[in-house]
Each structure stands twice: as C-alpha cells, then as structure tokens.
Design an enzyme around this catalytic site. Structure first.
Site, short mmCIF file in Angstrom:
data_model
loop_
_atom_site.label_atom_id
_atom_site.label_comp_id
_atom_site.label_asym_id
_atom_site.label_seq_id
_atom_site.Cartn_x
_atom_site.Cartn_y
_atom_site.Cartn_z
CG ASP A 1 -57.22 52.84 -25.68
OD1 ASP A 1 -57.45 51.66 -26.22
OD2 ASP A 1 -55.81 53.19 -25.59
CG HIS A 2 -63.22 48.90 -26.83
ND1 HIS A 2 -63.88 48.42 -25.34
CD2 HIS A 2 -64.42 48.32 -27.58
CE1 HIS A 2 -64.94 47.91 -25.58
NE2 HIS A 2 -65.44 47.95 -26.83
#
Length: 453
Positions: free
Chosen positions: A422-423
C-alpha cells in the site's frame, strides 16, 4: 410454556452483521443444546451457530440469503413440554404479522446514524447539524420523503455511503428483504439528495467510486448465479482493497539452491515426527525475520481514524483456496514457532479451511499475508493487498531457469517472489529493502538458525 429468543451473537473482529447461508433446522424440529442450527457468513468466514438451549423450533425470523445485524432475533425456541402449542401460537403470530418483513432493528450498540469517517473530511459541526436535523428528517418523511431509522445494508454498502456522505436512513432500498444496495447509494448520491434532507458535508476521496454499472445483457441459454457466501466476501473485500489502497508491486529473483538443500536435510527428520515439510514454513520464518527488521510492514491501517496500527505480534495470514472461495486463516504468533510447528499449523489450517470447518479464532487479525498458487503459480503476479494490511507476498512455482554463477550460465532453481504494498504507507525503498531481506533469508536459510531465541 416459556420461549427463548436467540439473537445473532457478537462474533467479534468488528463483525456487525452476517448473511444467513443455510438453515440446518426448520420450524417444528426439536433441538438439543449446542446442536447446529444455522450457517452464517460474515466478512471473515462462514460459522455454524448452535442452539443455546434445548427446545422446539417455534419460529425462524430470518430467511436464507438475508443479511441480519448482530443482536437481531434469529430463532424462537419453545422450551420444555408443550412446545408444540407454543410453536402454533408463534406460527400464527408470524403469519398475522403482514406485510413483508421490515428492515431489522439495528442492535442497541450500533450508532443511530451512519456518518462519514474522518478520512472523508466530515467536520464535527456537520455531524452535529445532521443530528440536530433529525426532526426535520422525520418531518420530511411524513411529507412523502423516505426515511428509515434502522436501514439494512451490507458492510461494503455502509462504507460506500460513508465515502459518499450519504445518510443510509434516507435511501429507499431496492434489494431483497428491504436491503439498501450499493446501486441505491450511488443513485441517491448522484440525484442531488432529493427530499430536502440534511446530509454530512464531505469532500471527494481519491479514487471515488464509478457511476453504477450498466446492466449486462444475457440470453435464455445463459445462467445467472447470485454472488453469495464466501465468493461475495471476496468480491467485496478485493474491490475495497483496490479502491482504498494505492498498490505497487515489486518483483525479485531468489536463488533457491541453499533452500532446497536445507529442506532436503530436514525432510527425513520431519517425516519421523509425522510432519510433511515443504518450503512454506521456511518462507514464513523468513517473512517474520524480515518483518522484525522492517516493522512498518507489520502494520494495518485504520482509515476511519487515519491511523496506522503497528502490530505487537506476528500473525501471518495464509491464503487458502477452497471450493467455496479464497479464505485467509491466520497462523498466530508465528515468531514463537519452529519450522515443524509452523508446518503442523499450516496443514491444520489448510485442512480445516478446505473442509469448511475453519475455527472462528483462526480468522481475522492478521498483519501480513502470504499467498501462492503452487504449481499453477506462473512466473510472478501482482497480488492484491489483504486490506487493512499494507503488504502481501506472492510465491510462484519454483522453476529451473538459466542463472549466472561466476562467469558461467548454469541451470538454477529460481523463485520470482512478488510483493504488493500500500503505497500510502510503504515507500518504494522500504518495500524493496523488505523484499531483499526476505530473499536474503531464503537464499541463506542458515541465517534462520542464528535468529533463534
């Protein structure tokens, strides 16, 4: 004779409602205490709920396929002798209770009005305005606008309503049993909130939902099958993850020669202990040790409060394919288990999952997930993060490929591991460093021995 109203219990892990998958009893049946009565599907898994007391089934208050909130009465039991008379009275009462069932009353613990979470920029004053205008809403209802104090909706629908700033109580349902559907919410949100009702003020969140999809045509030769049960949960959770998390995937090559040798040496000993040792326990141990060095990866996100929760333990989700769909039983306290203990636990979790007997305590609460397709694994993949986690590891099939050893090209056993992150939480260099750490442990499994405490 007395009767007992059995309500859908609090199953834990934040579950607020469940779908009735299958009734195992019918009106008139006599049940013993703890006898299985109903299968209920939650966001986590299908669980079988037993009778709390012995008695006769006088009334079933929920239909198969209906989604009911925690605290709603599921079944009425007539206790003691004369249960048949109680059953007749209950049945007559039920038949007289026309019209069709109304939306179930939400449990007392549920909030009176769903409001948008902080992550959608709902202000405190807007929430206050919404509560202050409740009389106005009721007045609008009397004037002809729709208003239902306790709307029935699935978790994904409630989340969508929060994201769009829609008050579910004002949305007229079109789903079965009076259920509000995602399409109802989207239609209400795009209609200008007709009816004059006050709504919470929101700002669009990134990746706002698309307009309602157009119906898909089908012919008489086609078969339409409802998306239900585990498949429905996978359907909803994957969409939630892709809509919420900002995915990026990192792929790295792993030379497996040392791993193969280590497993070969341990295999015979494991078999004498009654354990079938494959590569997955080594992978789990490598992941745990890498998580200790990069604790940001051992994190879940609470989007409702915009907080990261750094987990204190190492509970690893093991994605498992079943005939009903994909579920993720959890290997608890993986850092405290040795390779043989991990192998035993994984085998137990997989067998119970495939038999549909996963225990409630083995579901939910994981902080990192490992998934694999075994011999169908291909070269690599872009796995979807198991929301609210921030990372997932995909293990493909080990393949014989050309590798460079010194100045020579030789045949080697290679894995191309894929990690999705999850950036929003995990920066690229942190994700890459974690991946390299996992590979280092797999390529040098003797390091795992040095990490034992």
């Amino acid at each position: 004779m007395s009767t007992f109203e059995f309500k859908l219990p609090d199953i834990g892990e934040g579950v607020s409602e469940g779908e009735i998958v299958n009734w195992l009893v019918k009106v008139g049946d006599t049940v013993a205490a703890d006898q299985d009565m109903v299968e209920v599907m939650t966001d986590k898994a299908t669980v079988t709920i037993g009778a709390p007391k012995a008695g006769r089934v006088a009334e079933l208050r929920a239909q198969q396929g209906e989604v009911v909130p925690v605290g709603k009465v599921l079944v009425v039991l007539a206790l003691g002798e004369g249960a048949g008379a109680s059953e007749s009275v209950a049945s007559a009462s039920k038949e007289a209770a026309a019209p069709a069932p109304a939306a179930p009353v939400a449990p007392a613990a549920a909030p009176a009005a769903p409001v948008a979470p902080a992550s959608t920029a709902t202000t405190a004053s807007a929430v206050g305005d919404l509560k202050d205008n409740l009389p106005g809403l009721n007045a609008a209802s009397a004037a002809g606008s729709y208003f239902e104090e306790s709307p029935l909706a699935a978790p994904a629908t409630r989340k969508l309503a929060r994201e769009l700033g829609v008050d579910l109580r004002q949305v007229r349902p079109t789903g079965s049993s009076g259920r509000v559907t995602p399409e109802d919410v989207r239609a209400f949100a795009t209609s200008g909130r007709k009816g004059g009702a006050s709504a919470a003020v929101t700002t669009p969140s990134p990746g706002a939902p698309l307009p309602p999809p157009a119906p898909v045509a089908s012919s008489a030769a086609d078969q339409r099958v409802p998306i239900r049960g585990i498949r429905k949960r996978v359907y909803e959770s994957m969409a939630r993850s892709k809509h919420t998390a900002a995915h990026f995937t990192y792929v790295e090559e792993c030379n497996c020669e040392a791993l193969i040798a280590s497993r070969t040496r341990a295999k015979d000993f494991a078999e004498k202990e009654g354990v079938r040792l494959n590569y997955l326990p080594f992978i789990v141990k490598s992941v745990v040790q890498a998580l200790k060095r990069h604790p940001m990866l051992n994190t879940v996100v609470d989007d409702s409060t915009m907080e990261m929760i750094h987990k204190g333990g190492f509970d690893i989700g093991i994605a498992t394919a079943t005939d009903a769909g994909l579920i993720v039983p959890v290997l608890r306290n993986a850092d405290r288990l040795n390779l043989l203990e991990i192998a035993r636990e994984i085998e137990r979790l997989a067998n119970e999952a495939r038999a549909g007997k996963t225990r409630r305590e083995d579901l939910g609460g994981s902080s990192f997930t490992i998934t694999s397709l075994g011999k169908l694994g291909g070269m690599f993949a872009t796995p979807v993060v198991n929301y609210p986690e921030v990372a997932i590891l995909y293990i493909p099939e080990m393949k014989k490929l050309p590798v460079v050893k010194g100045d020579q090209v030789v045949v080697g056993n290679v894995l191309h591991i894929s990690l999705s992150f999850d950036h929003r939480i995990i920066d690229g260099h942190i994700g890459a460093a974690f991946a390299q750490e996992v590979v280092s442990f797999l390529e040098n499994p003797d390091r795992l021995l040095m990490e034992l405490r």
